[in-house]
Design a protein around this motif. Structure first.
Motif, PDB file in Angstrom:
ATOM      1  N   VAL A 186       0.837  -1.204   0.000  1.00 15.64           N
ATOM      2  CA  VAL A 186       0.000   0.000   0.000  1.00 15.64           C
ATOM      3  C   VAL A 186       0.872   1.253   0.000  1.00 15.64           C
ATOM      4  O   VAL A 186       1.747   1.409   0.855  1.00 15.64           O
ATOM      5  CB  VAL A 186      -0.938   0.026   1.227  1.00 15.64           C
ATOM      6  CG1 VAL A 186      -1.862   1.240   1.170  1.00 15.64           C
ATOM      7  CG2 VAL A 186      -1.744  -1.269   1.309  1.00 15.64           C
ATOM      8  N   ALA A 187       0.613   2.152  -0.956  1.00 13.58           N
ATOM      9  CA  ALA A 187       1.285   3.452  -0.997  1.00 13.58           C
ATOM     10  C   ALA A 187       0.469   4.453  -0.194  1.00 13.58           C
ATOM     11  O   ALA A 187      -0.726   4.643  -0.449  1.00 13.58           O
ATOM     12  CB  ALA A 187       1.438   3.931  -2.428  1.00 13.58           C
ATOM     13  N   ASP A 191       7.711   8.167  -0.516  1.00 10.22           N
ATOM     14  CA  ASP A 191       8.603   7.433   0.388  1.00 10.22           C
ATOM     15  C   ASP A 191       7.862   6.747   1.521  1.00 10.22           C
ATOM     16  O   ASP A 191       8.419   6.536   2.604  1.00 10.22           O
ATOM     17  CB  ASP A 191       9.686   8.361   0.963  1.00 10.22           C
ATOM     18  CG  ASP A 191      10.619   8.889  -0.108  1.00 10.22           C
ATOM     19  OD1 ASP A 191      11.006   8.100  -0.992  1.00 10.22           O
ATOM     20  OD2 ASP A 191      10.940  10.083  -0.067  1.00 10.22           O
ATOM     21  N   ASP A 192       6.615   6.380   1.285  1.00  9.68           N
ATOM     22  CA  ASP A 192       5.828   5.733   2.327  1.00  9.68           C
ATOM     23  C   ASP A 192       4.985   4.604   1.725  1.00  9.68           C
ATOM     24  O   ASP A 192       3.794   4.774   1.447  1.00  9.68           O
ATOM     25  CB  ASP A 192       4.941   6.757   3.044  1.00  9.68           C
ATOM     26  CG  ASP A 192       4.227   6.171   4.263  1.00  9.68           C
ATOM     27  OD1 ASP A 192       4.491   5.002   4.611  1.00  9.68           O
ATOM     28  OD2 ASP A 192       3.402   6.891   4.862  1.00  9.68           O
ATOM     29  N   VAL A 193       5.631   3.477   1.477  1.00  2.00           N
ATOM     30  CA  VAL A 193       4.945   2.271   1.018  1.00  2.00           C
ATOM     31  C   VAL A 193       5.039   1.242   2.130  1.00  2.00           C
ATOM     32  O   VAL A 193       6.112   1.007   2.689  1.00  2.00           O
ATOM     33  CB  VAL A 193       5.566   1.726  -0.279  1.00  2.00           C
ATOM     34  CG1 VAL A 193       5.055   0.316  -0.574  1.00  2.00           C
ATOM     35  CG2 VAL A 193       5.225   2.635  -1.450  1.00  2.00           C
ATOM     36  N   TYR A 213       4.845   6.182  -7.612  1.00  3.44           N
ATOM     37  CA  TYR A 213       4.005   6.361  -6.426  1.00  3.44           C
ATOM     38  C   TYR A 213       4.846   6.192  -5.159  1.00  3.44           C
ATOM     39  O   TYR A 213       4.640   6.898  -4.165  1.00  3.44           O
ATOM     40  CB  TYR A 213       2.848   5.367  -6.434  1.00  3.44           C
ATOM     41  CG  TYR A 213       1.737   5.730  -7.404  1.00  3.44           C
ATOM     42  CD1 TYR A 213       1.094   6.959  -7.332  1.00  3.44           C
ATOM     43  CD2 TYR A 213       1.332   4.839  -8.398  1.00  3.44           C
ATOM     44  CE1 TYR A 213       0.083   7.301  -8.222  1.00  3.44           C
ATOM     45  CE2 TYR A 213       0.316   5.164  -9.288  1.00  3.44           C
ATOM     46  CZ  TYR A 213      -0.297   6.402  -9.197  1.00  3.44           C
ATOM     47  OH  TYR A 213      -1.303   6.729 -10.085  1.00  3.44           O
ATOM     48  N   TRP A 214       5.788   5.242  -5.191  1.00  2.00           N
ATOM     49  CA  TRP A 214       6.663   5.015  -4.040  1.00  2.00           C
ATOM     50  C   TRP A 214       7.575   6.217  -3.787  1.00  2.00           C
ATOM     51  O   TRP A 214       7.696   6.700  -2.670  1.00  2.00           O
ATOM     52  CB  TRP A 214       7.483   3.748  -4.291  1.00  2.00           C
ATOM     53  CG  TRP A 214       8.658   3.547  -3.372  1.00  2.00           C
ATOM     54  CD1 TRP A 214       8.653   3.574  -2.002  1.00  2.00           C
ATOM     55  CD2 TRP A 214       9.999   3.269  -3.772  1.00  2.00           C
ATOM     56  NE1 TRP A 214       9.923   3.332  -1.526  1.00  2.00           N
ATOM     57  CE2 TRP A 214      10.768   3.141  -2.579  1.00  2.00           C
ATOM     58  CE3 TRP A 214      10.633   3.097  -4.996  1.00  2.00           C
ATOM     59  CZ2 TRP A 214      12.140   2.862  -2.600  1.00  2.00           C
ATOM     60  CZ3 TRP A 214      11.991   2.810  -5.021  1.00  2.00           C
ATOM     61  CH2 TRP A 214      12.722   2.698  -3.839  1.00  2.00           C
ATOM     62  N   ARG A 215       8.203   6.707  -4.835  1.00  2.00           N
ATOM     63  CA  ARG A 215       9.193   7.777  -4.664  1.00  2.00           C
ATOM     64  C   ARG A 215       8.572   9.159  -4.515  1.00  2.00           C
ATOM     65  O   ARG A 215       9.061  10.000  -3.756  1.00  2.00           O
ATOM     66  CB  ARG A 215      10.137   7.796  -5.877  1.00  2.00           C
ATOM     67  CG  ARG A 215      11.149   6.676  -5.905  1.00  2.00           C
ATOM     68  CD  ARG A 215      11.929   6.718  -7.200  1.00  2.00           C
ATOM     69  NE  ARG A 215      13.266   6.144  -7.053  1.00  2.00           N
ATOM     70  CZ  ARG A 215      14.116   6.010  -8.063  1.00  2.00           C
ATOM     71  NH1 ARG A 215      13.771   6.417  -9.283  1.00  2.00           N
ATOM     72  NH2 ARG A 215      15.303   5.483  -7.873  1.00  2.00           N
ATOM     73  N   HIS A 216       7.505   9.416  -5.268  1.00  4.64           N
ATOM     74  CA  HIS A 216       6.976  10.783  -5.346  1.00  4.64           C
ATOM     75  C   HIS A 216       5.539  10.931  -4.844  1.00  4.64           C
ATOM     76  O   HIS A 216       5.038  12.056  -4.754  1.00  4.64           O
ATOM     77  CB  HIS A 216       7.052  11.285  -6.790  1.00  4.64           C
ATOM     78  CG  HIS A 216       8.383  11.067  -7.437  1.00  4.64           C
ATOM     79  ND1 HIS A 216       9.528  11.673  -6.998  1.00  4.64           N
ATOM     80  CD2 HIS A 216       8.744  10.289  -8.504  1.00  4.64           C
ATOM     81  CE1 HIS A 216      10.548  11.291  -7.755  1.00  4.64           C
ATOM     82  NE2 HIS A 216      10.094  10.447  -8.660  1.00  4.64           N
ATOM     83  N   GLY A 217       4.860   9.825  -4.606  1.00  6.76           N
ATOM     84  CA  GLY A 217       3.455   9.909  -4.226  1.00  6.76           C
ATOM     85  C   GLY A 217       2.562  10.332  -5.379  1.00  6.76           C
ATOM     86  O   GLY A 217       1.404  10.716  -5.162  1.00  6.76           O
ATOM     87  N   ALA A 269      12.515  -5.023  -2.961  1.00  8.07           N
ATOM     88  CA  ALA A 269      12.231  -5.254  -4.379  1.00  8.07           C
ATOM     89  C   ALA A 269      12.093  -3.945  -5.134  1.00  8.07           C
ATOM     90  O   ALA A 269      12.598  -3.799  -6.254  1.00  8.07           O
ATOM     91  CB  ALA A 269      10.964  -6.094  -4.528  1.00  8.07           C
ATOM     92  N   PHE A 270      11.408  -2.977  -4.532  1.00  7.21           N
ATOM     93  CA  PHE A 270      11.229  -1.680  -5.175  1.00  7.21           C
ATOM     94  C   PHE A 270      12.578  -0.994  -5.373  1.00  7.21           C
ATOM     95  O   PHE A 270      12.825  -0.377  -6.413  1.00  7.21           O
ATOM     96  CB  PHE A 270      10.299  -0.796  -4.343  1.00  7.21           C
ATOM     97  CG  PHE A 270       8.836  -0.976  -4.639  1.00  7.21           C
ATOM     98  CD1 PHE A 270       8.026   0.099  -4.895  1.00  7.21           C
ATOM     99  CD2 PHE A 270       8.264  -2.245  -4.661  1.00  7.21           C
ATOM    100  CE1 PHE A 270       6.672  -0.061  -5.172  1.00  7.21           C
ATOM    101  CE2 PHE A 270       6.921  -2.427  -4.939  1.00  7.21           C
ATOM    102  CZ  PHE A 270       6.113  -1.329  -5.198  1.00  7.21           C
ATOM    103  N   ALA A 271      13.459  -1.084  -4.389  1.00 13.38           N
ATOM    104  CA  ALA A 271      14.772  -0.457  -4.501  1.00 13.38           C
ATOM    105  C   ALA A 271      15.581  -1.096  -5.631  1.00 13.38           C
ATOM    106  O   ALA A 271      16.261  -0.395  -6.396  1.00 13.38           O
ATOM    107  CB  ALA A 271      15.521  -0.566  -3.177  1.00 13.38           C
TER     108      ALA A 271
END
Length: 344
Positions: A10-11, A15-17, A48-52, A327-329
């Motif tokens: 969930v995003a 930077d907040d997943v 979405y992970w990096r920037h929302g 995994a996202f990184a």
């Protein structure tokens, strides 16, 4: 019985997943419950992970990510539509709602009424599919032939994006094709062009790893994106621009032959972009946009099943869902990865 909650990615914002349990709503009569096996991390998920946000699609509430998934039907739709329980499937992540805005009726991907899994383009957001169980309209499910494993089936959606992009150029048989940007979509575009009998396929990327993968799936030669003179000298009949940045688009325009076609599938940031448009005008280039896909996913499934479309080499990493942040990184580092899968 349908579980009441499920584990999901969930995003919540930039930077907040989080990997957390979410409610699983009861299915309506036309909906099925899917047990997800694999999910491919897309560039939009990374944004979405990096920037929302992805461009103008900004998170306004927590949203389950993901739209590239495969799995097994846990509970079939009660109205009798769609695949039976136990059927292995992949997912077409778009569903269409009525709109009064004009668009070509044979190109529903251009309708502003489309809702795409894991998208904040509209509010309430359209929840994604990165969860152990999901509820989806049965019409979104595509049954898989026995010859396709669920891991490869997770690439049906991005392969359909690449298939649509190549088809936007017309017949590429016997032609010289240049692919600028050899990440997952670019590599899959190489595979699609190879299947379509392109005479020569030149793949370009800044990093060695994507170029190596492109060579495995069909590129006849590769070039470092930093060698702009070599890219410009390709003189391609068809160029697939999948880098998603203005430098890549500039290289694509310069690498096209006079009267050639440049298909723009890489999504550039919003706003004006500095590109050599005079070069395109003077050479009468045909600049063509490519956005998502329509029903090409059905052709993709058949091509994966008969072995004519190479997708397996594009997968470089698998992570269990509880390691989603790792995994996202990895997926964000194009120097070491191509398509990264989550296993549910």
């Amino acid at each position: 019985m349908t579980p009441r909650t499920t584990l999901a990615v969930v995003a919540h914002g930039a930077d907040d997943v989080r990997i957390e349990r979410v409610a699983l709503r009861p299915p309506e009569p036309h909906e099925a419950v899917l047990s997800v096996a694999h999910g491919g991390i897309c560039g939009s998920d990374l944004h979405y992970w990096r920037h929302g946000a992805v461009g103008e699609s900004v998170l306004r509430a927590p949203m389950v990510l993901g739209h590239e998934v495969s799995g097994t039907v846990l509970q079939a739709a009660s109205d009798g539509t769609g695949p039976a329980a136990g059927t292995r499937v992949t997912v077409h992540p778009a569903r269409h709602e009525h709109t009064d805005v004009r668009f070509p009726p044979d190109r529903p991907n251009l309708s502003p009424g489309v809702r795409y899994l894991g998208s904040a383009a509209r509010f309430p957001h359209t929840e994604g599919a990165f969860a152990r169980e999901i509820v989806l309209p049965a019409a979104m499910l595509r049954a898989l032939p026995e010859r396709i494993d669920l891991r490869a089936a997770a690439l049906a959606e991005p392969a359909a994006v690449a298939w649509h992009a190549v088809s936007r150029a017309g017949d590429v048989a016997g032609k010289r094709v240049l692919v600028v940007g050899s990440g997952p979509i670019g590599a899959l575009a190489v595979a699609v062009a190879a299947r379509a009998s392109a005479a020569e396929i030149v793949a370009v990327d800044l990093h060695a790893k994507p170029r190596e993968i492109a060579a495995v799936v069909g590129a006849t030669r590769t070039l470092d994106a930093g060698d702009t003179e070599a890219v410009a000298a390709v003189d391609a009949d068809v160029v697939i621009e999948s880098s998603g940045n203005h430098r890549g688009l500039a290289s694509a325009i310069r690498g096209a032959t006079r009267g050639g076609t440049v298909v723009m599938v890489g999504l550039l940031p919003n706003g004006d972009q500095p590109v050599p448009i005079a070069h395109a005008i003077g050479r009468e280039l045909r600049l063509v946009g490519s956005f998502r896909f329509n029903d090409e996913i059905d052709e993709v499934i058949a091509a994966i099943a008969d072995g004519s479309l190479a997708v397996g080499p594009v997968i470089t990493h698998d992570f269990p869902v509880d390691e989603a942040l790792k995994a996202f990184a990895v997926a964000a580092d194009a120097s070491v990865s191509s398509k990264v899968l989550l296993t549910f």
